[in-house]
Design a protein around this motif. Structure first.
Motif, PDB file in Angstrom:
ATOM      1  N   THR A   6       3.942   8.638  -3.504  1.00 44.08           N
ATOM      2  CA  THR A   6       5.182   9.266  -3.974  1.00 44.08           C
ATOM      3  C   THR A   6       5.702   8.583  -5.237  1.00 44.08           C
ATOM      4  OG1 THR A   6       5.736   9.736  -1.678  1.00 44.08           O
ATOM      5  CG2 THR A   6       7.525   9.921  -3.285  1.00 44.08           C
ATOM      6  N   THR A   7       5.768   7.237  -5.221  1.00 41.38           N
ATOM      7  CA  THR A   7       6.287   6.515  -6.381  1.00 41.38           C
ATOM      8  C   THR A   7       5.149   6.314  -7.375  1.00 41.38           C
ATOM      9  OG1 THR A   7       7.807   5.363  -4.926  1.00 41.38           O
ATOM     10  CG2 THR A   7       7.526   4.434  -7.123  1.00 41.38           C
ATOM     11  N   LYS A   9       0.850  -1.203   0.000  1.00 46.88           N
ATOM     12  CA  LYS A   9       0.000   0.000   0.000  1.00 46.88           C
ATOM     13  C   LYS A   9       0.884   1.252   0.000  1.00 46.88           C
ATOM     14  CE  LYS A   9      -2.933  -1.293   3.367  1.00 46.88           C
ATOM     15  NZ  LYS A   9      -4.118  -1.122   4.216  1.00 46.88           N
ATOM     16  N   LEU A  43       9.111   1.553  15.208  1.00 44.23           N
ATOM     17  CA  LEU A  43       8.102   2.343  15.924  1.00 44.23           C
ATOM     18  C   LEU A  43       7.471   1.546  17.067  1.00 44.23           C
ATOM     19  CD1 LEU A  43       6.328   4.126  12.912  1.00 44.23           C
ATOM     20  CD2 LEU A  43       8.077   5.043  14.445  1.00 44.23           C
ATOM     21  N   ASN A  90       7.071  -3.798   7.925  1.00 42.14           N
ATOM     22  CA  ASN A  90       8.063  -2.716   8.019  1.00 42.14           C
ATOM     23  C   ASN A  90       7.736  -1.758   9.172  1.00 42.14           C
ATOM     24  OD1 ASN A  90      10.260  -1.140   7.185  1.00 42.14           O
ATOM     25  ND2 ASN A  90       8.943   0.156   5.907  1.00 42.14           N
ATOM     26  N   LYS A  91       8.674  -0.916   9.478  1.00 39.44           N
ATOM     27  CA  LYS A  91       8.561   0.135  10.504  1.00 39.44           C
ATOM     28  C   LYS A  91       8.486  -0.460  11.910  1.00 39.44           C
ATOM     29  CE  LYS A  91       6.221   3.198   7.205  1.00 39.44           C
ATOM     30  NZ  LYS A  91       5.382   4.332   6.957  1.00 39.44           N
ATOM     31  N   GLY A 131       6.528   1.909   2.845  1.00 41.01           N
ATOM     32  CA  GLY A 131       7.988   1.938   2.962  1.00 41.01           C
ATOM     33  C   GLY A 131       8.656   1.120   1.865  1.00 41.01           C
ATOM     34  N   LYS A 132       7.989   0.980   0.726  1.00 39.21           N
ATOM     35  CA  LYS A 132       8.535   0.175  -0.390  1.00 39.21           C
ATOM     36  C   LYS A 132       9.824   0.782  -0.931  1.00 39.21           C
ATOM     37  CE  LYS A 132       4.688   0.796  -2.649  1.00 39.21           C
ATOM     38  NZ  LYS A 132       4.049   1.581  -1.572  1.00 39.21           N
ATOM     39  N   SER A 152      12.972  -2.873   9.726  1.00 42.65           N
ATOM     40  CA  SER A 152      12.825  -1.423   9.718  1.00 42.65           C
ATOM     41  C   SER A 152      13.699  -0.921   8.574  1.00 42.65           C
ATOM     42  CB  SER A 152      13.289  -0.813  11.038  1.00 42.65           C
ATOM     43  OG  SER A 152      13.470   0.577  10.841  1.00 42.65           O
ATOM     44  N   VAL A 196      11.853   8.964  -1.265  1.00 32.68           N
ATOM     45  CA  VAL A 196      11.082   8.552  -0.086  1.00 32.68           C
ATOM     46  C   VAL A 196      10.409   9.793   0.473  1.00 32.68           C
ATOM     47  CG1 VAL A 196      11.318   7.764   2.298  1.00 32.68           C
ATOM     48  CG2 VAL A 196      12.569   6.596   0.474  1.00 32.68           C
ATOM     49  N   ASN A 197       9.126   9.687   0.727  1.00 34.99           N
ATOM     50  CA  ASN A 197       8.396  10.855   1.209  1.00 34.99           C
ATOM     51  C   ASN A 197       7.208  10.425   2.044  1.00 34.99           C
ATOM     52  OD1 ASN A 197       6.397  13.270   0.823  1.00 34.99           O
ATOM     53  ND2 ASN A 197       8.420  13.988   0.190  1.00 34.99           N
ATOM     54  N   PRO A 198       6.883  11.225   3.084  1.00 33.15           N
ATOM     55  CA  PRO A 198       5.731  10.848   3.917  1.00 33.15           C
ATOM     56  C   PRO A 198       4.398  10.930   3.163  1.00 33.15           C
ATOM     57  CG  PRO A 198       7.036  12.608   4.962  1.00 33.15           C
ATOM     58  CD  PRO A 198       7.574  12.423   3.594  1.00 33.15           C
ATOM     59  N   THR A 199       4.363  11.631   2.023  1.00 36.19           N
ATOM     60  CA  THR A 199       3.102  11.732   1.290  1.00 36.19           C
ATOM     61  C   THR A 199       2.808  10.414   0.578  1.00 36.19           C
ATOM     62  OG1 THR A 199       3.899  13.925   0.750  1.00 36.19           O
ATOM     63  CG2 THR A 199       1.809  13.245  -0.289  1.00 36.19           C
ATOM     64  N   PRO A 200       1.646   9.802   0.822  1.00 37.41           N
ATOM     65  CA  PRO A 200       1.321   8.558   0.108  1.00 37.41           C
ATOM     66  C   PRO A 200       1.219   8.823  -1.396  1.00 37.41           C
ATOM     67  CG  PRO A 200      -0.196   8.936   1.941  1.00 37.41           C
ATOM     68  CD  PRO A 200       0.586  10.194   1.755  1.00 37.41           C
TER      69      PRO A 200
HETATM   70  N1  LIG Z   1       9.731   4.896  11.262  1.00 34.82           N
HETATM   71  C1  LIG Z   1       9.878   4.384  10.065  1.00 34.82           C
HETATM   72  N2  LIG Z   1       9.507   5.080   8.989  1.00 34.82           N
HETATM   73  C2  LIG Z   1       9.669   4.535   7.773  1.00 34.82           C
HETATM   74  C3  LIG Z   1      10.222   3.241   7.603  1.00 34.82           C
HETATM   75  N3  LIG Z   1      10.240   2.963   6.276  1.00 34.82           N
HETATM   76  C4  LIG Z   1       9.749   4.036   5.643  1.00 34.82           C
HETATM   77  N4  LIG Z   1       9.382   4.995   6.543  1.00 34.82           N
HETATM   78  C5  LIG Z   1       8.805   6.310   6.248  1.00 34.82           C
HETATM   79  O1  LIG Z   1       7.551   6.127   5.652  1.00 34.82           O
HETATM   80  C6  LIG Z   1       7.315   7.131   4.668  1.00 34.82           C
HETATM   81  C7  LIG Z   1       6.987   6.501   3.324  1.00 34.82           C
HETATM   82  O2  LIG Z   1       8.136   5.804   2.880  1.00 34.82           O
HETATM   83  P1  LIG Z   1       8.331   5.382   1.355  1.00 34.82           P
HETATM   84  O3  LIG Z   1       9.527   4.544   1.306  1.00 34.82           O
HETATM   85  O4  LIG Z   1       8.285   6.599   0.495  1.00 34.82           O
HETATM   86  O5  LIG Z   1       7.024   4.536   1.152  1.00 34.82           O
HETATM   87  P2  LIG Z   1       6.423   3.953  -0.195  1.00 34.82           P
HETATM   88  O6  LIG Z   1       5.760   2.684   0.155  1.00 34.82           O
HETATM   89  O7  LIG Z   1       7.447   3.904  -1.241  1.00 34.82           O
HETATM   90  O8  LIG Z   1       5.314   5.011  -0.550  1.00 34.82           O
HETATM   91  P3  LIG Z   1       4.633   5.356  -1.964  1.00 34.82           P
HETATM   92  O9  LIG Z   1       5.723   5.474  -2.996  1.00 34.82           O
HETATM   93  O10 LIG Z   1       3.970   6.639  -1.701  1.00 34.82           O
HETATM   94  O11 LIG Z   1       3.671   4.275  -2.256  1.00 34.82           O
HETATM   95  C8  LIG Z   1       8.570   7.981   4.636  1.00 34.82           C
HETATM   96  O12 LIG Z   1       8.372   9.121   5.452  1.00 34.82           O
HETATM   97  C9  LIG Z   1       9.621   7.080   5.253  1.00 34.82           C
HETATM   98  O13 LIG Z   1      10.670   7.786   5.888  1.00 34.82           O
HETATM   99  C10 LIG Z   1      10.612   2.525   8.774  1.00 34.82           C
HETATM  100  O14 LIG Z   1      11.095   1.393   8.747  1.00 34.82           O
HETATM  101  N5  LIG Z   1      10.402   3.136   9.969  1.00 34.82           N
END
Ligand SMILES: Nc1nc2c(ncn2[C@@H]2O[C@H](COP(=O)(O)OP(=O)(O)OP(=O)(O)O)[C@@H](O)[C@H]2O)c(=O)[nH]1
Ligand SMILES: [Mg+2]
Length: 491
Positions: A286-287, A260, A376, A372-373, A264-265, A394, A280-284
């Motif tokens: 991003t990719t 989803k 936290l 992941n994560k 953190g993909k 993580s 990598v960005n907190p906004t859903p």
């Molecule tokens: N605390 C914590 N934050 C994480 C971890 N992995 C990713 N994040 C944070 O989660 C947010 C989204 O991370 P992305 O890696 O961009 O996630 P994504 O799944 O690629 O998101 P989209 O490309 O939007 O689908 C970022 O702010 C990251 O810093 C983790 O293991 N721990």
């Protein structure tokens, strides 16, 4: 290595069931190919470099080279395996380049023919000019893989070894390199020779019986024959089973990172790569487009593809990204399903995960769940994988990533690799093994049913011939063209 000119004539000897009309290499065709007209090509990559090598091979290799090469002595008068400094002059006596010419006399050369290798200064124009001079003095332009094809036709390499030369050149991972070098050294050929010799003995015994059919004698005990045939089939089975691993060695493993948005993909891709490749960005969301990068785990190549987060979306660009993500997942060998550990923590997993699991189960794609994560939830998250398909990591801190890397490798190789055993990496070999197995199984059934040895021998021969296709004892022009056309010119 000594060349064995007679081998491929013998290979299609008295018992070969294929007629020349079926396209099998006949004595006539063989001799035509053996006509060994002189070929030339640049053997090094085109472009600027220290040196470029122009290779000339065939009946007139020395005289062709002597028409443009001027050194202390004529190459035609020089012994094999000697290097000669000299100049290349064109038809009007103009100086073209300084070169070192190395001589190889038949049969002690790569092609088993007379060969001259000219090392000139590396550079597109100078190389081109030297090659053109060779072509204007009696050589013709070599076809792709023609040097290696000649090495095969002249018996220096068998077909599986010739294919290993191509694989070696194209290998992109340590594992691909290792498997091609083993095949080049003749490991597969030796294993196949063992089975072929055994089957040949069995077939000969049965055929001998037929010659004495009037007297109703049985040369071979049926139970012993059966056991020996089962033994041969076991070897073929083992080779066939090794293909799954061989394909991974050769082509690597395609891994799609799905999940989803915001799971953190991209962070996982970056941490596996060891560099910040994806944003990598907190906004859903991003990719939006897929990003692919290669990593090596213990020499095995993994092609990782980061995708857009899977969710229903109204945004057309993001929607396209999500569709691409789904397509990528369908083409993968492994799907890494990245999930926020929060979901498990709150016990609210999404039905999408079950859908993904169903798709993977139906298509045979391996599914790896990555929670992941975990940083936290330091108190609650498990620190090590429960089994080979679930990991707790993580991506931000790097926790559990080493377990994931090892788990991916173990999963890809299905825990069944034994470093010492021969691995089949080539689809053509796999097909031939499968056909051989089918015939051998039929032979075994016929033998068990107590039918005449004649029928058993027929299937045995078919099984033998299929194995012979791998090393090229039995081959056709089409097969050879298909194999060598994939080589580069000059190899
Ligand atoms: N605390 C914590 N934050 C994480 C971890 N992995 C990713 N994040 C944070 O989660 C947010 C989204 O991370 P992305 O890696 O961009 O996630 P994504 O799944 O690629 O998101 P989209 O490309 O939007 O689908 C970022 O702010 C990251 O810093 C983790 O293991 N721990
Ligand atoms: Mg992303």
């Amino acid at each position: 290595m000594e060349c064995d000119h007679a081998k491929y004539i013998c290979g299609i000897g008295a018992h070969a069931p294929l007629s020349p009309a079926a396209g099998v290499l006949t004595l006539h065709m063989y001799l035509k190919l053996k006509d060994n007209d002189t070929i030339a090509a640049v053997a090094t990559p085109l472009g600027e470099g220290g040196i470029s090598v122009i290779r000339v091979s065939g009946r007139n290799a020395f005289s062709v080279a002597d028409k443009v090469f001027v050194g202390r002595s004529k190459l035609s008068d020089s012994p094999s395996h000697t290097a000669h400094f000299g100049r290349i002059l064109d038809g009007s006596g103009n100086f073209v380049d300084e070169v070192v010419a190395v001589t190889f006399r038949a049969p002690n050369s790569y092609t088993c023919e007379d060969v001259v290798e000219l090392s000139c200064h590396g550079g597109y124009l100078v190389t081109h000019k030297v090659l053109q001079l060779m072509l204007s003095t009696g050589a013709r332009s070599a076809e792709p893989g023609e040097f290696t094809k000649r090495a095969f036709l002249n018996g220096r390499l068998d077909l599986s070894q010739a294919e290993a030369v191509g694989d070696l050149i194209h290998s992109q991972s340590e594992a691909a390199y290792r498997s091609s070098i083993r095949q080049l050294s003749g490991e597969l050929s030796r294993e196949l020779k063992g089975v072929r010799d055994e089957l040949l003995n069995l077939a000969s015994l049965l055929e001998l019986e037929l010659d004495f059919s009037e007297e109703d004698v049985e040369f071979a005990n049926r139970k012993t024959l059966e056991n020996r045939m089962v033994g041969a089939i076991e070897v073929v089975d083992r080779l066939l089973a090794s293909y799954a691993v061989g394909k991974i060695y050769r082509e690597g493993v395609r891994v799609t990172i799905a999940g989803k948005p915001n799971a953190g993909k991209s962070s996982l891709l970056n941490v596996l790569l060891g560099e910040d490749r994806a944003i990598v960005n907190p906004t859903p969301g991003t990719t939006r487009d897929t990003i692919s990068e290669n990593i090596s785990i213990n020499g095995v190549l993994f092609r990782l593809t980061d995708t857009a987060g899977l969710r229903e979306t109204a945004d057309t660009i993001e929607h396209e990204g999500v569709e691409r993500a789904q397509r990528e997942a369908e083409n993968a060998d492994v799907v890494l399903l990245v999930m926020d550990y929060k979901e498990q923590y709150y016990n609210g997993t999404d039905p999408m995960y079950n859908r993904m699991a169903d798709v993977c189960a139906h298509t045979g794609i391996k599914l790896v769940k990555v929670w992941n994560k975990t940083d936290l939830y330091p108190a609650e998250a498990p620190r090590s994988p429960k089994d080979g398909h679930v990991f707790y990591v993580s991506a931000l801190k790097g926790d559990g990533i080493e377990y994931l890397r090892k788990g991916l490798l173990k999963l890809a190789l299905s825990e069944q690799t034994n470093e010492a055993s021969v691995v089949v990496t080539n689809a053509r070999h796999r097909d031939a093994l499968a056909r051989s197995r089918k015939s051998l199984k039929m032979a075994l059934e016929t033998l068990k049913s107590g039918k005449s040895g004649e029928f058993v021998a027929l299937d045995l021969r078919a099984g033998l011939n299929a194995l012979g296709e791998i090393t090229g004892e039995i081959t056709t022009e089409d097969v050879l063209d298909n194999i060598f056309s994939k080589f580069c010119i000059g190899k």
